[in-house]
Scaffold this active site. Structure first.
Site, short mmCIF file in Angstrom:
data_model
loop_
_atom_site.label_atom_id
_atom_site.label_comp_id
_atom_site.label_asym_id
_atom_site.label_seq_id
_atom_site.Cartn_x
_atom_site.Cartn_y
_atom_site.Cartn_z
N LYS A 198 0.87 -1.17 0.00
CA LYS A 198 0.00 0.00 0.00
C LYS A 198 0.91 1.22 0.00
CE LYS A 198 -3.83 2.21 2.50
NZ LYS A 198 -4.71 2.11 3.69
N LYS A 250 -2.25 -1.66 -3.65
CA LYS A 250 -3.10 -0.47 -3.62
C LYS A 250 -2.21 0.76 -3.69
CE LYS A 250 -6.56 1.87 -0.73
NZ LYS A 250 -7.34 1.83 0.53
#
Length: 326
Positions: A198, A250
């Protein structure tokens, strides 16, 4: 071979039927997950201005949207809670009657096992400072103190009925702490979808509005540097060692190379999050008449699948499923 050209790749593009026959990448409703926001105390859905078509749901409208998702055959829903009050330690996240745990129970009572109910496992929506963990006396995110709360959150969410929990805070050791707690509490079958890579991304901007973020400062000390790819492989290896069942990248579009690295590197399902900023860019361009909206949506999702994602979290999940059913 006589004449030129003798090899004509266009033969395989000559009609819609031919293109369907030789298409290399599939996109199906079952591969899509719909992120949803449920606001505590809301009496009507609240539009998110930076994400046209996305709302903070009431409990009732969330239930209806979840039932629709099941009917459309999408893979699941990822639930985020928007609490009416916050504190320094995000206590609403572990409260069995906190909005997220209540929303999980609502969802499971609505669809049972017909649709995967997934829950965000992070403190940022619940803390007054907006960070993904608790802070120490110097105002820094305290990794190990946060792990204890994540473990409690995981048990609370599994007890509420979540099929999948999604630790997204990028704390070192978070997957192991949650797995240990789930197993000890009698939830060995609860799946962990680990946000293994992320990145500290500008593309999260509209999400801050969606969850009424109180963030002070930034998250660069725990989310990944956008310049780093090898580090992502180290992160995913650690998450798998700790018991992750699915791993995620992400954002998606600016990190398609990372999705491909993951797909080539691991033997578990790979997910990708088509995040709020990616959604907002397409919606804004389409609203200005600059691009064909539906084609852009499908091309975006197909690109994420082509990069190697088995599953995509996207705010277009329900609409894309309807387009695919045409």
């Amino acid at each position: 071979m006589t004449g030129f050209p003798g090899v004509r790749p266009r033969r395989l593009r000559s009609s819609a039927a031919m293109r369907r026959l030789v298409s290399e990448t599939t996109l199906e409703p079952r591969q899509l997950i719909l992120p949803m926001f449920i606001r505590e105390g809301a009496r009507e859905p609240i539009a998110i201005s930076s994400m046209p078509g996305v709302y903070q749901h009431t409990r009732d409208t969330a239930r209806k949207a979840i039932a629709e998702a099941a009917q459309l055959g999408i893979g699941g829903v990822m639930l985020f809670g928007v609490p009416s009050s916050k504190d320094e330690v995000g206590s609403g996240a572990v409260d069995p009657d906190g909005i997220l745990n209540v929303a999980i129970r609502d969802a499971v009572s609505e669809v049972g096992d017909d649709l995967l109910v997934m829950s965000d496992l992070c403190l940022d929506e619940f803390t007054s400072h907006g960070h993904c963990g608790v802070l120490d006396s110097a105002g820094r995110v305290d990794n190990d103190a946060t792990l204890k709360i994540y473990a409690e959150m995981g048990v609370a969410q599994a007890s509420a009925g979540a099929h999948v929990v999604g630790p997204s805070g990028m704390m070192d050791g978070q997957v192991g702490a949650i797995r240990t707690a789930l197993d000890a509490a009698g939830h060995p079958d609860t799946v962990i979808l680990a946000y293994a890579a992320k990145y500290a991304s500008a593309f999260f901007g509209p999400f801050r509005e969606a969850v009424d973020s109180s963030l002070q400062g930034d998250r660069k000390t725990y989310q990944q540097d956008p310049a780093n790819a090898r580090e992502a492989l180290r992160e995913v290896d650690l998450d798998l060692e700790e018991g992750a069942d699915i791993v995620m990248v992400k954002p998606a579009l600016a990190y398609l190379d990372i999705i491909r690295h993951f797909r080539d590197h691991v033997n578990v399902p790979v997910a990708a999050y088509n995040v709020s900023g990616e959604y907002a860019m397409v919606e804004a361009a389409a609203a200005n008449g600059w691009i064909d909206r539906e084609r852009a949506i499908m091309e975006t999702l197909t690109s994420i699948r082509r990069a190697g994602a088995d599953t995509i979290l996207t705010y277009w999940a329900a609409e894309a499923a309807q387009l695919l059913h045409r």
